[in-house]
Write a protein that holds these residues in place. Structure first.
Motif, PDB file in Angstrom:
ATOM      1  N   LEU A 153      42.109   9.565  41.634  1.00 22.97           N
ATOM      2  CA  LEU A 153      41.734   8.365  41.733  1.00 22.97           C
ATOM      3  C   LEU A 153      41.138   8.094  40.551  1.00 22.97           C
ATOM      4  O   LEU A 153      41.323   6.758  40.366  1.00 22.97           O
ATOM      5  CB  LEU A 153      40.666   8.520  43.255  1.00 22.97           C
ATOM      6  CG  LEU A 153      40.227   6.995  43.391  1.00 22.97           C
ATOM      7  CD1 LEU A 153      41.247   6.323  44.072  1.00 22.97           C
ATOM      8  CD2 LEU A 153      38.972   7.105  44.486  1.00 22.97           C
ATOM      9  N   LEU A 154      40.305   8.891  40.037  1.00 20.33           N
ATOM     10  CA  LEU A 154      39.734   8.355  38.779  1.00 20.33           C
ATOM     11  C   LEU A 154      40.553   8.475  37.576  1.00 20.33           C
ATOM     12  O   LEU A 154      40.605   7.348  36.764  1.00 20.33           O
ATOM     13  CB  LEU A 154      38.557   9.533  38.289  1.00 20.33           C
ATOM     14  CG  LEU A 154      37.992   9.370  36.881  1.00 20.33           C
ATOM     15  CD1 LEU A 154      37.387   7.884  36.637  1.00 20.33           C
ATOM     16  CD2 LEU A 154      37.228  10.541  36.446  1.00 20.33           C
ATOM     17  N   ALA A 155      41.712   9.035  37.600  1.00 18.50           N
ATOM     18  CA  ALA A 155      42.640   9.092  36.555  1.00 18.50           C
ATOM     19  C   ALA A 155      43.712   7.749  36.803  1.00 18.50           C
ATOM     20  O   ALA A 155      44.011   7.193  35.776  1.00 18.50           O
ATOM     21  CB  ALA A 155      43.837  10.387  36.728  1.00 18.50           C
ATOM     22  N   LEU A 156      43.927   7.368  37.952  1.00 17.02           N
ATOM     23  CA  LEU A 156      44.609   6.189  38.169  1.00 17.02           C
ATOM     24  C   LEU A 156      43.739   5.015  38.036  1.00 17.02           C
ATOM     25  O   LEU A 156      44.178   3.997  37.500  1.00 17.02           O
ATOM     26  CB  LEU A 156      44.945   6.264  39.670  1.00 17.02           C
ATOM     27  CG  LEU A 156      45.733   4.735  40.193  1.00 17.02           C
ATOM     28  CD1 LEU A 156      46.932   4.752  39.289  1.00 17.02           C
ATOM     29  CD2 LEU A 156      45.911   4.915  41.573  1.00 17.02           C
ATOM     30  N   GLY A 157      42.465   5.073  38.296  1.00 14.22           N
ATOM     31  CA  GLY A 157      41.541   3.798  38.079  1.00 14.22           C
ATOM     32  C   GLY A 157      41.301   3.730  36.426  1.00 14.22           C
ATOM     33  O   GLY A 157      41.589   2.590  35.732  1.00 14.22           O
ATOM     34  N   ALA A 158      41.340   4.888  35.850  1.00 15.10           N
ATOM     35  CA  ALA A 158      41.183   4.722  34.240  1.00 15.10           C
ATOM     36  C   ALA A 158      42.304   4.235  33.611  1.00 15.10           C
ATOM     37  O   ALA A 158      42.170   3.293  32.530  1.00 15.10           O
ATOM     38  CB  ALA A 158      40.743   6.087  33.531  1.00 15.10           C
ATOM     39  N   ARG A 159      43.607   4.475  34.135  1.00 17.23           N
ATOM     40  CA  ARG A 159      44.834   4.045  33.463  1.00 17.23           C
ATOM     41  C   ARG A 159      45.363   2.826  33.890  1.00 17.23           C
ATOM     42  O   ARG A 159      46.162   2.141  33.329  1.00 17.23           O
ATOM     43  CB  ARG A 159      45.906   5.122  34.049  1.00 17.23           C
ATOM     44  CG  ARG A 159      45.785   6.331  33.501  1.00 17.23           C
ATOM     45  CD  ARG A 159      47.257   7.327  33.338  1.00 17.23           C
ATOM     46  NE  ARG A 159      48.008   6.923  32.301  1.00 17.23           N
ATOM     47  CZ  ARG A 159      49.377   6.783  32.247  1.00 17.23           C
ATOM     48  NH1 ARG A 159      49.999   7.672  32.973  1.00 17.23           N
ATOM     49  NH2 ARG A 159      50.087   6.497  31.153  1.00 17.23           N
ATOM     50  N   VAL A 217      40.073   9.066  31.687  1.00 17.01           N
ATOM     51  CA  VAL A 217      41.330   9.812  31.897  1.00 17.01           C
ATOM     52  C   VAL A 217      41.208  11.260  31.457  1.00 17.01           C
ATOM     53  O   VAL A 217      41.566  12.312  32.269  1.00 17.01           O
ATOM     54  CB  VAL A 217      42.617   9.229  30.890  1.00 17.01           C
ATOM     55  CG1 VAL A 217      43.845  10.078  30.808  1.00 17.01           C
ATOM     56  CG2 VAL A 217      42.994   7.883  31.720  1.00 17.01           C
ATOM     57  N   ALA A 218      40.445  11.406  30.267  1.00 17.99           N
ATOM     58  CA  ALA A 218      40.363  12.780  29.521  1.00 17.99           C
ATOM     59  C   ALA A 218      39.451  13.606  30.589  1.00 17.99           C
ATOM     60  O   ALA A 218      39.940  14.858  30.791  1.00 17.99           O
ATOM     61  CB  ALA A 218      39.798  12.838  28.246  1.00 17.99           C
TER      62      ALA A 218
END
Length: 492
Positions: free
Chosen positions: A248-254, A333-334
């Motif tokens: 969820l965090l990765a998608l929000g960040a991207r 993302v990282a």
């Protein structure tokens, strides 16, 4: 130089000549030939609600897969590169119909219309996304679904009884290491052991931010869990790696928006104790009467797209000095684990794409020749089996998997060196030798020659057990390949 891919193409062509009038065989061979030219197929599998669709969206960097529990999430869905977004339902054997793409309450969904999931064999999605140029991603229904029919679809696609797997490699999502997960991974292992399944499996501790209840140190807890899962799965030799990812965090960040960055900046200005109190729960954070400098609608959006963990992390990074949305997005993302997963997928799958595709196509070709014998097929079948046995890349992949679950007589440093030489950290010559990519070819050649000698001697040692000797022989053959590559670089 003739590659294994070229040799596989030649064998498919030879098989076609052996079936001049067999329409069924020729159609199956056309699929074999097409598989060699198509992008690598990576399947996302795992239990119900493991976060497969969210991870797919994060990997692609676009919201292209429905995440709500609708009819379409009960169907195996193939995501391929295309010029325009289109979704097609394949149903009732050979029928097809266009599927409407809609957004409801801000969420993407596929409207099957009058079709029901039990009639649909699969959905084909074409989408203009760079991540799909060289990779086809297959999103599968949960393997622990309450509906046996839904779970069976995933099993049938990945581990069919009398056919080659639909995927070349698998990313398996874990929220825990349950008996059903182990059983499913065992089925994949049995398929691989029978030389007919995916050669690569990477595990993912999904929804990793929830492992630590959304705390700022949640990813540390998730890394500990991933290490434990990896240790337990080493006994099976099934997973090449286990990586924690907060999808969820990765998608929000991207897909971070400027308005969201501004909201994070405003929250970062709130006294830490006051913000901590307001974030005791997602419901409390989104309350209309919360005394925060961001309106309730935006707070609900942040909680929905980033989770409490993502909000805390974004606020912390801004307080530490991040001043613009691109930098914040890259940092998030990282820290989500997505970059690490992409690197693992590249090393384990992407760099070996031709080998994995060749293996899948050869296994499919072998089945055609076995089930439909005829004049001239015996010689082609023998060549197919010889290539499956001889291609060194296949041997490397299988050995890397078995090294994780089998004791050797090697010390820790030698074992790491052997895994590196087999391509466990990348298949380039410098990566295999563990040296700088800019090393002079003659210096690299000397190191490769030393490696050939070392591992040949280890393999021939009279006190080495059979498995370790075999691993050393495979490593020596890998070193010979590096040596040949460097010799080619030295040619005028």
């Amino acid at each position: 130089m003739t590659t294994s891919l070229d040799r596989a193409r030649a064998l498919v062509a030879a098989a076609r000549d052996a079936y001049p009038a067999d329409a069924v065989a020729r159609a199956q061979l056309a699929e074999c030939a097409a598989r060699l030219e198509q992008p690598l197929r990576i399947a996302l599998a795992g239990s119900l609600k493991a976060g497969k669709s969210t991870l797919l969206n994060a990997f692609v960097g676009q919201d292209i897969a429905p995440t709500d529990a609708t009819e379409c999430t009960r169907v195996v869905t193939w995501y391929r590169s295309g010029h325009t977004p289109t979704v097609t339902a394949r149903y009732d054997g050979d029928a097809s119909a266009a599927v409407t793409v809609q957004r409801r309450a801000g969420r993407l969904t596929f409207d099957l219309g009058e079709l029901t999931a039990d009639r649909v064999d699969r959905l084909d999605v074409e989408w203009p996304a760079s991540a799909l140029t060289h990779t086809t991603i297959i999103d599968t229904p949960g393997t622990s679904s309450l509906s046996k029919d839904v779970s069976a679809r995933t099993l049938e696609m990945l581990t069919p009884e009398n056919a080659v797997s639909g995927a070349d490699a698998v990313v398996y999502l874990l929220r825990s290491l349950s008996a059903s997960d182990v059983q499913f991974l065992g089925r994949i292992g049995a398929h691989v052991g029978g030389e007919s399944g995916p050669l690569g499996v990477v595990g993912v501790v999904s929804r990793a931010d929830e492992v630590g209840a959304g705390r700022a140190d949640a990813m540390m807890s998730a890394k500990d869990m991933a290490a434990r899962f990896a240790s337990e799965l080493e006994l099976t030799g099934l997973c090449q790696a286990v990586v924690p990812v907060a999808g969820l965090l990765a998608l929000g960040a991207r897909t971070l928006r400027q308005s969201e960055f501004a909201a994070f900046e405003a929250l970062a200005a709130v006294p830490p104790d006051d913000l901590q109190l307001a974030m005791l729960s997602a419901d409390r954070f989104a309350r209309e009467d919360a005394a925060l400098p961001v309106d309730a609608a935006m707070r609900r959006q942040l909680a929905d797209r980033f989770g409490l963990f993502g909000i805390r992390l974004a606020v912390m990074l801004i307080r530490l000095g991040v001043t613009d949305s691109p930098t914040l997005a890259a940092e998030l993302v990282a820290r989500s684990g997505l970059d690490e997963l992409r690197q693992v997928i590249d090393v384990q799958f992407g760099q070996r794409a031709d080998q994995l595709k060749t293996h899948s196509a050869l296994v499919a070709l072998e089945r055609v020749l076995e089930t439909r014998p005829g004049p001239g097929t015996a010689a082609v079948l023998a060549d197919v089996r010889r290539l499956l046995a001889d291609v060194h890349g296949f041997q490397e992949l299988r050995m890397l998997g078995r090294l994780r679950g089998t004791e050797t007589g090697l010390g820790a440093d030698d074992l790491t060196e052997l895994q590196r030489l087999l391509g466990g950290f990348g298949i380039g010559a410098a990566q295999r030798l563990g040296v700088d990519p800019d090393i002079a070819p003659d210096a690299g050649r000397a190191l490769a020659l030393d490696a050939v000698r070392k591992w040949r001697e280890r393999a021939a040692h009279p006190l080495v057990d059979q498995f370790t000797a075999r691993a050393c022989r495979v490593a020596a053959r890998s070193a010979e390949g590096v040596l040949a590559e460097l010799d080619g670089a030295l040619q005028p």
